[in-house]
Design an enzyme around this catalytic site. Structure first.
Site, short mmCIF file in Angstrom:
data_model
loop_
_atom_site.label_atom_id
_atom_site.label_comp_id
_atom_site.label_asym_id
_atom_site.label_seq_id
_atom_site.Cartn_x
_atom_site.Cartn_y
_atom_site.Cartn_z
N LYS A 233 86.54 57.57 68.63
CA LYS A 233 86.09 57.73 69.99
C LYS A 233 86.66 56.44 70.97
CE LYS A 233 81.21 57.18 67.48
NZ LYS A 233 80.63 57.02 66.86
N GLN B 88 77.77 51.03 67.00
CA GLN B 88 77.88 51.63 66.06
C GLN B 88 76.90 51.66 63.86
OE1 GLN B 88 80.25 54.44 65.70
NE2 GLN B 88 79.75 55.12 63.59
N ASP C 13 74.29 57.56 72.50
CA ASP C 13 74.19 58.37 71.29
C ASP C 13 73.01 58.97 71.48
OD1 ASP C 13 76.00 58.07 69.40
OD2 ASP C 13 75.73 55.94 69.58
N1 GUN Z 1 77.30 56.24 62.77
C1 GUN Z 1 76.98 57.05 62.41
N2 GUN Z 1 77.12 58.34 63.39
C2 GUN Z 1 76.87 57.81 64.03
C3 GUN Z 1 77.14 58.23 65.29
O1 GUN Z 1 76.76 59.43 65.94
N3 GUN Z 1 76.38 57.14 66.45
C4 GUN Z 1 76.58 55.57 66.11
N4 GUN Z 1 76.05 54.94 67.05
N5 GUN Z 1 77.04 55.48 64.84
C5 GUN Z 1 76.91 56.35 63.62
#
Ligand code: GUN
Length: 287
Positions: free
Chosen positions: A53, A97, A120
């Site tokens: 990311k 996350q 998100d």
């Molecule tokens: N953990 C697994 N997928 C995601 C996601 O799309 N966003 C976040 N913040 N954590 C995750």
């Protein structure tokens, strides 16, 4: 042979669009999109996702701010950090996350993020907007799935879509997006009986159970579309590298119309949609 939908190529073209939008925000309005990424602890899969990311941000002109907290930190520390980021004008997107360590309640943490910065799309306000079709930020993986589907589907009205998996992050929001396009949606999960027969009715199958090769070729009817959201890391044997395995056995699906590969399907689109959501959120800072 089934068409392979190239998620990496689609992600590159979305990134080019996002980069152009970020450049315009900067030149016209002096806004540099900023994304704060919070990682609590050191779950190895989360480390990999967060690194991707952050690298993605640099690619499109988003400034990233990584905040790492120890695995034994308190919920109050995470909430204090979120409160500071909510009030920081240089930050347009906040991502925590998941999964989080057990002492931290994800609902409380995700609910503390300003919905306007919730790139998100996990905050209950954005979940509510999605389910009522009233805008808001849309979760990245479901958004990426729809963009992949849009490359092979013109009109969703009346199509049978079967979603395998009912998670808040993937299964439920994908079902909402498909309903919005007037597909007929069946959401299935681990307790569903007769899953192969249900899947065989589908024009579109979304495999998001996190179970390697769960969806076999005989589950898929001729001409259906299969989107594989599952990514499971399988340790390599005899010194070979680990492999990423999807939820769908696409080598058994030559009779499908189109399938997404793992890797190179949904994964790159999740990141590209996060970057795009961050630029969307930063538009809210325009004068
Ligand atoms: N953990 C697994 N997928 C995601 C996601 O799309 N966003 C976040 N913040 N954590 C995750």
């Amino acid at each position: 042979m089934a068409r392979i939908i190239d998620g990496s190529a689609l992600a590159r073209s979305l990134d080019a669009q996002t980069a152009a939008e970020a450049a315009e925000l900067k030149s016209r309005h002096g806004i540099v999109p900023g994304l704060a990424v919070i990682l609590v602890g050191n779950d190895p899969a989360s480390e990999v996702y967060v690194a991707r990311k952050i690298k993605g941000c640099a690619r499109v002109g988003i400034t990233s701010f990584e905040h790492r907290l120890p695995h034994d930190c308190s919920e109050a520390e995470v909430l204090a950090l979120i409160a500071a980021l909510n009030g920081d004008r240089a930050i347009h997107g906040i991502l925590v996350q998941v999964p989080l360590p057990p002492q931290i309640d994800p609902a409380r943490v995700l609910g503390a993020i300003d919905p306007a910065k919730d790139v998100d799309g996990f905050h209950p306000v954005n979940v509510g907007r999605l389910s009522t079709g009233t805008g808001g930020l849309v979760p990245c993986t479901p958004l990426g799935v729809m963009k992949l589907l849009d490359t092979v589907v013109d009109d969703y009205r009346g199509l049978n879509a079967v979603v395998i998996g009912k998670s808040n992050i993937v299964g439920k929001p994908i079902a909402m997006l498909l309903l919005e396009r007037e597909a007929t949606v069946t959401v299935t999960h681990i307790e569903t009986r007769g899953l192969p027969e249900i899947a065989r009715q589908a024009d579109i199958v979304i495999a998001a159970a996190g179970s390697p090769r769960l969806v076999r070729g005989f589950w898929i009817r001729e001409g259906a579309i299969v989107i594989d959201v599952g990514i499971t890391r399988v340790p390599g044997q005899d010194g070979r590298k680990d492999r990423l395995v999807g939820d769908a056995a696409i080598d058994e699906m030559a009779h499908a119309a189109a399938v997404t590969p793992v890797p190179g399907g949904v994964g790159p689109m999740t990141i590209a949609c996060l970057l795009s959501n961050t630029v969307t959120a930063s538009r809210g800072a325009m004068p």
